[in-house]
Scaffold this motif. Structure first.
Motif, PDB file in Angstrom:
ATOM      1  N   ILE A  66       1.039  -0.958  -0.136  1.00 47.13           N
ATOM      2  CA  ILE A  66       0.081  -0.048  -0.048  1.00 47.13           C
ATOM      3  C   ILE A  66       0.942   1.167   0.021  1.00 47.13           C
ATOM      4  N   LEU A  67       0.613   2.318  -0.829  1.00 49.54           N
ATOM      5  CA  LEU A  67       1.319   3.548  -0.799  1.00 49.54           C
ATOM      6  C   LEU A  67       0.851   4.368   0.187  1.00 49.54           C
ATOM      7  N   VAL A  68       1.377   5.415   0.692  1.00 51.07           N
ATOM      8  CA  VAL A  68       0.967   6.231   1.775  1.00 51.07           C
ATOM      9  C   VAL A  68       1.338   7.667   0.921  1.00 51.07           C
ATOM     10  N   ALA A  69       0.421   8.397   0.233  1.00 49.10           N
ATOM     11  CA  ALA A  69       0.937   9.382  -0.726  1.00 49.10           C
ATOM     12  C   ALA A  69       0.229  10.639  -0.126  1.00 49.10           C
ATOM     13  N   GLY A  98       6.626  13.812  -0.922  1.00 46.65           N
ATOM     14  CA  GLY A  98       5.778  14.774  -1.513  1.00 46.65           C
ATOM     15  C   GLY A  98       6.277  15.843  -2.503  1.00 46.65           C
ATOM     16  N   GLN A  99       7.560  15.936  -2.504  1.00 48.87           N
ATOM     17  CA  GLN A  99       7.956  17.153  -3.505  1.00 48.87           C
ATOM     18  C   GLN A  99       7.972  16.467  -4.994  1.00 48.87           C
ATOM     19  N   GLU A 100       7.731  17.620  -5.758  1.00 51.68           N
ATOM     20  CA  GLU A 100       7.895  17.117  -7.298  1.00 51.68           C
ATOM     21  C   GLU A 100       9.244  16.655  -7.660  1.00 51.68           C
ATOM     22  N   ARG A 101      10.050  17.265  -7.189  1.00 50.14           N
ATOM     23  CA  ARG A 101      11.630  16.690  -7.567  1.00 50.14           C
ATOM     24  C   ARG A 101      11.880  15.502  -7.211  1.00 50.14           C
ATOM     25  N   LEU A 159      -3.314   5.435  -0.258  1.00 53.32           N
ATOM     26  CA  LEU A 159      -3.998   6.416   0.921  1.00 53.32           C
ATOM     27  C   LEU A 159      -3.371   7.598   0.346  1.00 53.32           C
ATOM     28  N   VAL A 160      -4.019   8.363  -0.072  1.00 52.10           N
ATOM     29  CA  VAL A 160      -3.847   9.811  -0.142  1.00 52.10           C
ATOM     30  C   VAL A 160      -4.193  10.512   1.079  1.00 52.10           C
ATOM     31  N   LEU A 161      -3.155  11.162   1.624  1.00 49.65           N
ATOM     32  CA  LEU A 161      -3.306  12.398   2.689  1.00 49.65           C
ATOM     33  C   LEU A 161      -3.662  13.698   2.041  1.00 49.65           C
ATOM     34  N   VAL A 162      -4.589  14.509   2.565  1.00 48.47           N
ATOM     35  CA  VAL A 162      -4.866  15.539   2.208  1.00 48.47           C
ATOM     36  C   VAL A 162      -4.836  16.726   3.459  1.00 48.47           C
ATOM     37  N   SER A 196      -2.791  19.059  -3.215  1.00 46.54           N
ATOM     38  CA  SER A 196      -2.824  17.654  -3.420  1.00 46.54           C
ATOM     39  C   SER A 196      -3.168  17.276  -4.714  1.00 46.54           C
ATOM     40  N   PHE A 197      -3.399  18.496  -5.763  1.00 51.91           N
ATOM     41  CA  PHE A 197      -3.905  18.069  -7.234  1.00 51.91           C
ATOM     42  C   PHE A 197      -2.960  17.287  -7.608  1.00 51.91           C
ATOM     43  N   ASP A 198      -1.524  17.606  -7.700  1.00 52.56           N
ATOM     44  CA  ASP A 198      -0.546  16.713  -8.431  1.00 52.56           C
ATOM     45  C   ASP A 198      -0.658  15.489  -8.253  1.00 52.56           C
ATOM     46  N   VAL A 199      -0.612  14.918  -6.906  1.00 53.14           N
ATOM     47  CA  VAL A 199      -0.680  13.640  -6.370  1.00 53.14           C
ATOM     48  C   VAL A 199      -1.963  12.992  -6.894  1.00 53.14           C
ATOM     49  N   LEU A 200      -3.035  13.505  -6.804  1.00 53.10           N
ATOM     50  CA  LEU A 200      -4.193  12.969  -7.327  1.00 53.10           C
ATOM     51  C   LEU A 200      -4.226  12.779  -8.739  1.00 53.10           C
ATOM     52  N   GLY A 201      -3.514  13.753  -9.337  1.00 51.79           N
ATOM     53  CA  GLY A 201      -3.446  13.434 -10.833  1.00 51.79           C
ATOM     54  C   GLY A 201      -2.407  12.258 -11.221  1.00 51.79           C
ATOM     55  N   LEU A 202      -1.416  11.975 -10.264  1.00 54.38           N
ATOM     56  CA  LEU A 202      -0.823  11.002 -10.535  1.00 54.38           C
ATOM     57  C   LEU A 202      -1.529   9.592 -10.264  1.00 54.38           C
TER      58      LEU A 202
END
Length: 200
Positions: free
Chosen positions: A22-25, A94-97, A113-116, A124-130
């Motif tokens: 499971i990912l925690v993102a 969590g960073q784009e880099r 599980l995506v934490l917001v 959170s938009f970038d992570v949800l887009g991923l």
């Protein structure tokens, strides 16, 4: 009632039958490391480093100015559930880099599980887009910070994130083991509902 192995547990229980990655993102500073710390039955693995002035030039610290460390590779923890289900938890940076690590960390995961943070939903938009691009099933958990706004309705939050009606959305306190476990269980139930045949 869920009973976790004690903090000194190292070996998998004899009852382990289904091992689930499971990912925690989530965005930078949302509480991923804290959540894994709160539920892991083993000593969690962390790859945290001190934030520097150089990183402040590339990482968005808006809303997380008090944060002094950051995950630079992965967090890892484990929790055993009833019926022989064991969750391996992989916390993503969590960073784009660090996006180049995403495919490697996500490989083999059944869900995320995506934490917001409701104080900075747009982070959170970038992570949800991923998540949407990868097709990985996920649940959303709003981490309840002390100064999180309380006036948003569930419908408003779901609309702000443009969530599919079937995507679970819960609130949790990443510092609290029971609350974090409830969020993970919302994801597990979602995964079972999506493909019950895999869990017979």
């Amino acid at each position: 009632m869920i009973r976790r192995a004690g903090p000194g547990a190292v070996h998998l229980p004899d009852s382990a039958r289904d091992l689930v990655k499971i990912l925690v993102a989530g965005p930078f500073g949302v509480g991923k490391t804290t959540l894994i710390d709160s539920v892991s039955e083993i000593r969690p693995l962390h790859t945290e480093e001190q934030l520097t002035e150089a990183s402040a030039q590339v990482d968005d610290l808006d809303g997380v100015r008090e944060k002094s460390t950051t995950t630079v590779a992965v967090d890892f923890g484990r929790i055993s559930l009833p019926d022989g289900v064991v969750l391996y938890l992989f916390g993503t940076p969590g960073q784009e880099r660090f996006r180049a690590l995403w495919d490697d960390i996500a490989y083999g995961a059944l869900g995320a599980l995506v934490l917001v943070d409701s104080r900075r939903i747009d982070a959170s938009f970038d992570v949800l887009g991923l998540m949407e691009e990868s097709g990985l099933p996920y649940a959303v958990a709003f981490n309840a910070f002390p100064d999180s706004p309380r006036h948003h309705t569930d419908a408003q939050l779901r609309a702000a994130l443009d969530l599919d009606p079937t995507t679970p959305m819960v609130t949790c306190d990443a510092r609290d083991a029971g609350s974090s476990l409830d969020a993970l269980l919302a994801l597990v139930h979602h995964l079972i509902d999506r493909d019950p045949s895999e869990h017979r």
